[in-house]
Structures are given as C-alpha cells and as structure tokens.
Design a protein around this motif. Sequence first.
Motif, PDB file in Angstrom:
ATOM      1  N   HIS A  79       0.846  -1.200   0.000  1.00  0.00           N
ATOM      2  CA  HIS A  79       0.000   0.000   0.000  1.00  0.00           C
ATOM      3  C   HIS A  79       0.875   1.241   0.000  1.00  0.00           C
ATOM      4  N   VAL A  80       0.307   2.313  -0.565  1.00  0.00           N
ATOM      5  CA  VAL A  80       0.984   3.610  -0.505  1.00  0.00           C
ATOM      6  C   VAL A  80       0.168   4.513   0.418  1.00  0.00           C
ATOM      7  N   VAL A  81       0.814   5.047   1.457  1.00  0.00           N
ATOM      8  CA  VAL A  81       0.133   5.948   2.380  1.00  0.00           C
ATOM      9  C   VAL A  81       0.765   7.335   2.252  1.00  0.00           C
ATOM     10  N   GLY A  96      -4.827   6.492  -2.357  1.00  0.00           N
ATOM     11  CA  GLY A  96      -5.650   7.487  -3.039  1.00  0.00           C
ATOM     12  C   GLY A  96      -6.936   7.871  -2.334  1.00  0.00           C
ATOM     13  N   HIS A  97      -7.275   7.196  -1.211  1.00  0.00           N
ATOM     14  CA  HIS A  97      -8.505   7.529  -0.480  1.00  0.00           C
ATOM     15  C   HIS A  97      -8.158   7.947   0.942  1.00  0.00           C
ATOM     16  N   SER A  98      -8.960   8.877   1.472  1.00  0.00           N
ATOM     17  CA  SER A  98      -8.741   9.291   2.864  1.00  0.00           C
ATOM     18  C   SER A  98      -8.825   8.077   3.781  1.00  0.00           C
ATOM     19  N   ALA A  99      -7.907   8.008   4.747  1.00  0.00           N
ATOM     20  CA  ALA A  99      -7.879   6.846   5.637  1.00  0.00           C
ATOM     21  C   ALA A  99      -9.144   6.798   6.487  1.00  0.00           C
ATOM     22  N   ALA A 100      -9.650   5.553   6.719  1.00  0.00           N
ATOM     23  CA  ALA A 100     -10.820   5.384   7.580  1.00  0.00           C
ATOM     24  C   ALA A 100     -10.447   5.734   9.012  1.00  0.00           C
ATOM     25  N   GLN A 101     -11.441   6.130   9.806  1.00  0.00           N
ATOM     26  CA  GLN A 101     -11.182   6.493  11.195  1.00  0.00           C
ATOM     27  C   GLN A 101     -12.194   5.845  12.116  1.00  0.00           C
TER      28      GLN A 101
END
Lengths: 189, 493
Positions: A79-81, A96-101
């Motif tokens: 993964h790329v963060v 490419g997507h905002s990280a879940a919280q």
Amino acid sequence: MAMPTEGLLLTLAGWTLAALVILVVWRRSYFVRAPEEMSHSLYGKRRPLAIAIAVFVVGMVAWSYPRMPFHAHATTPDHVVEVHAFMWGWEFVVDGHSAAQEGDTVILPAGDIEFRVTAPNDVHDNVNHGFGLYGPSHAIVVQVQGMPGRTNIVRALLTPGAYDVLCMEFCGVMHHQMTAAIIVKGESK
Amino acid sequence: MTFITYPRAGRPSRAWFALGAAVFVVLVFLGIAMSLTQSGSSFGLSAQNFYASMTLHGIGMPGTLFTISIIELVVLVRLLPERVEVPPWITGVSFWLAVFGVVGLVAATFIGKFAPGWYMLYPLVFVNATWESWATGLGLGSVLAFGVAWLLLQGALLWRIFRTYGLVRMFAWQYILPLRVLRRIGGRPIIESDPTTKTPFLVLGASVCLVDGIIATLFGAWFLALNLAQCYDPSLAFDPLMMKNIVFIFGHTFVNIGMYMAVVGYYAISPIYSGRAWETNISVAIAWNAVLVIVLVAYPHHVYMDFVQPHVFHYLGMAASYATMFPLLVVTMIGGIKQVYYAGMRRWRFVPMAFSWGLVWWIIGGVPAVVDATPPFNGVFHNTLWVPAHFHTYALMGYGFFLLGAAWHFFGSERAERLAKWALWVMIAGGALFVLAFYMGGWWGVPRRYALYDAIPMHDIASVLAAVRVFGGGVFVGGFLTLMFTFAYARKR
C-alpha cells in the motif's frame, strides 16, 4: 526496541573502553617514569589505536550500508500511504482515499507500506514537521521529515497493532500536541 | 623543554568572563525550568514561555561558550613571544554589541515571546507566529549583533595572526609539505634552533578555528539576511531544504569549532602545569589541518532524515563524522594523556583536573554522537532526547570544563583551590545524572523540544526522567555557583 537498544549497547561498549583507558591513565599518573620511557610507552600506542579506529569505521560502514533508511526499494509496496503534516495535525491518504477512522483513531492497512510524507502547501502557510511512527512497543519504527514542497519516501513493514505518530521537528507552539493515534488492521499481502 | 608562562589576564577579559558566567547561570536556570515543565509540575512554564525559553537557551548557551572561547584566544595570543594583539577598540565594540545582543534577545523572548528555536527553521518565523511581530525583528537583529561581534573579533584576530606569522606558518604547512613545494609557496623549512621557523601550537589551533568560525558566522549571517529580507517583503519565498542546509552548516560548525577553540586553550595552558611541552609536530599539524576540513563537511548528519537531499551529502556527513575520531583520539587524546601520564601527580591542581575531565567528557559525549551520526541509528535517535543528551555531555562538562580550567588559570587562586575542586566534583555528579536521564529518554524514543509529554505514549517515564534532570541540573548549578564564589574569594586576597 531493536535499533535504539543496539545504539545504546554500542554506546555502552564505547564508554566501557573509555572508562578502562581513564582508569589506567589515572593510576599511572601517580607514578613517575623517565621522559623517554614515558613517551615511548605512550606514542607506541598510537599506531594500534589508529588501526583499531580504522577497523571500527570499516565495520560500521559495512554494517550501515544495507540498512540506510533512504535507499530506494526495488519491490512494489502493498500500500501507498500519503502523509500530510500541517500546523498542527496529520492527514493520511491510503492508496488514493482518505484513511478510515474510528473516532480519532486512524486505520491503516498492515503489510509493506510506502509512506510519502510532505507538508502541504508551501512556505507561506506551512512549516517543517517530522513524521515519527512509534510501534506497539513504543519504539520508533520509522521517521522522516515532512517539508513544504518536498516528498520524502520511507518504507515500513507494519504488523497489526496500536501505533502512534509524533511530530519530530519543532513546528511551533502546538508541536507537542501534534500526535495521531493509529490502528493497523488486516493482513499483509 | 620549552613552554611559555602566561601572566594573568587583564580587566577587560575579566568583564567578558563575568558576563559569560552570569549569562550561563541564568540560562542553566532556564534549562532547569524547562525540565520542570516537562516533568508536569504545576510550577512549570506555559507552552509559549517554554518555547521562548528554549529559544533563548538554545541561542544563548552556544553563543556564550563561543564568545568566551574567542576571548580566551585573544588573551592567550597576546602573550606569545611573537605577540599578536587585537586592537582594543575591536574588543570594546564587540563587548557592547554582545551586551546589546543579550538584552535584545532577552526582551524578544521574555517580553515578546519570540519562540522559533535557535535554528529558526525556515519558514517558522513567518507562519502562524504566536509572538509579537516586533519580537521577530528584535530577535533576528539581536542575533545579527552577536554575528557582527563574532566576525569583528575573529576577523581581527585571524588578520593579526596572518600579519605576524604568514600563511604557511599559521597553518603549520612547513611541517607537512615536501621541501620543494614549501619553497615554491614561500615557506621556510624548520631549523631546530630557530623558533621563527616553527609554529607555536596556539597559532595553528587558533588559525584553524578562526577560519571555520568565520565561515560558519558568514553562513549564519546569510541565513539571517534572507529571513530579514522576507520580513521586509513577505511575498518572498526561499527553498526550505536550502535554508535547512545553510542553518546547519552554521550551527554545526559554530558549536563544534567553538569547542575546538576551548581545546586550543587546553593545549596552550596545560603544559604550564605539567611541565611537558605540547607543541606542533607533523602529526599535530596534519590533525589540525584535517579538523579544518572535517568540521565544515560533517554537518549533513543533521539532515539525514531528508531523503530528498542528494545522498552524496548523507555519505559525506557519515564519512566526516567518523573521520573526527582520528584527530580527536589519536592526536588530542594521546596528547592530553601525555600531560599526566607517569607524571607523579601527588596532588592534582584545579586546572589540570578541569582540563582532564573536560577531555574525558568530550570523548564520553563523542561516543553517542558517532552512533547518532550513523544513518540507521539516526532513524531512531534523530530529534529524540538522545541528541540533547550527547551535546549536553560535551557542552556542559567538556567545553564548559575546558573554559573553567582556563578561567581558573587566569583568575583563580591557590587559596581557594580545595573548594574549587570540590565544586567541580559536585558539577560532575550533577551533570552525569542530568545527562544520564537524557540518554535514557533518548533510548525510550522521547522526542525533544516538547513542552509537555502528556500526549505521547511514554509520558510516564518521560516525566520522571524530566524530574531527574531537574535534580541533576540543580546539583550541577550548585557546584557552578560554589565555583563562582571561589573566584570572588580569590579576588579578595
């Protein structure tokens, strides 16, 4: 705490050597020898000392080279963060997507992760920060700087567990509050 | 055996040393207040005051030690057989510039709450600043005043050394170069009976340090000038990576070469007490010419965590950091040992004791420094308490003790020597405890420059270690104040 402990042990080894030299010199300082004899005894130790330092240097360079944190990796990461550091907080973008919280805790995937760290946008509205990722045992897993206009890339193998992100570069009056709680979930590919 | 004896330093030097000691004590107390804040005590500072204090402490401490080191050289070279005199107006103007710098910086940080840290890491001064806008100008201006004082003192000293000794002799190249090359550049070969063909170590050491010191100061001035330009025209923007490199060329070189200046004093004064010459020879000449280069190129170890920086800098930083061990251990350590080795020291006097402990703590602090200058270790120690741990080791007890030894040589008295030695032991005990707590914090990964530890995962241990630092620092400053008392006592005789 692999790395910090290795660093501490290396330091302690150096200090032990230094302590031995200090003890020997201190003891001998109370006795007297003729100047030539004294000089001979002392200067005779310079060559072996220089050789010992050279051996140590070569050994440390050989040990360090494959471990340099800035080496580019040939393999593709799981993964790329993207890590965005701002005054004063963190944003994470996973593939490419905002990280879940979950509440305030950020969820990141496990596996071989490529972190791309930056401080958006430019020097008129952001400053330097430092991305310090602390693992479940509270030791630093990786760190790298987040600089306006630059992207520093660092790789880390994350196993599931609780992590913390701390700011590692002084960035103003809220620097000590610039932290993020992370949960790493899932299995590596 | 030839060695020079020095008369006492005069009144102007006393004013410098007194100013330095007073500023040092205030800054130690600020340091203790910062540790107290980090321990979570209700007597601690607010975050804004913490970072303002950190800024004053971080600029003031190296600045004070550096200034006193230059003054020590100014005093010492005056007493050489081929004497070198810095014009009194230079030292006078510099003194008042330094006083202005101190007052300005205290006002900027205490009243204006100026708090970007010593390195004012660009663009920290301009973005979301939480202090008075006038404090930025006064803060930058005060540091600039120091910079002008340092340039005046160093420039005048280096120029006078050059005029008296010439280029070849001041860098002791006649000890290194083959005869053919030496003759071509106008040097004279060494004749054993003719001292004017030799280089007193003091001249070599001072020249090396002053060249690097001037280069460092100019980089600092460049950094300040760019910041001041952006103060004037806020639309300006500079490359933050370039600015970071500039500020660390300045900071690294400045702190290191200042310490080497204090070591030059050690080389120069120690033989008076040991009766053993410590003079220039081929290995000393090579080592100190190497120091000239090594100190300038080791700075990239502060920029290891910027992977976008061309990696040649990382390797250069590591190579130079490791190379430091050769001149330090093979030449200076062996030379320092020679001062006491089989010397029949029935009674250690204060000056050799302070110098020897200075050398010991310099090396003790050097070990973790070399570890941290290794990139894989830097990844876990960079900007943790490991960093202040090692530099406090050699700043407080290495650099500091070299200067205290010199100060005692200039102003001390045999009558008060017993008490002074006890005070030194107290400083060692307190200082050792103080830095040990820092090292443990570094091992635990506690980040540096944190006003409070309540948001970090290892906050319990971090706060306890901060409380230990308050205690250790308190013991240290107790020893230092006792030592200052012995100077006052010596004056009354």
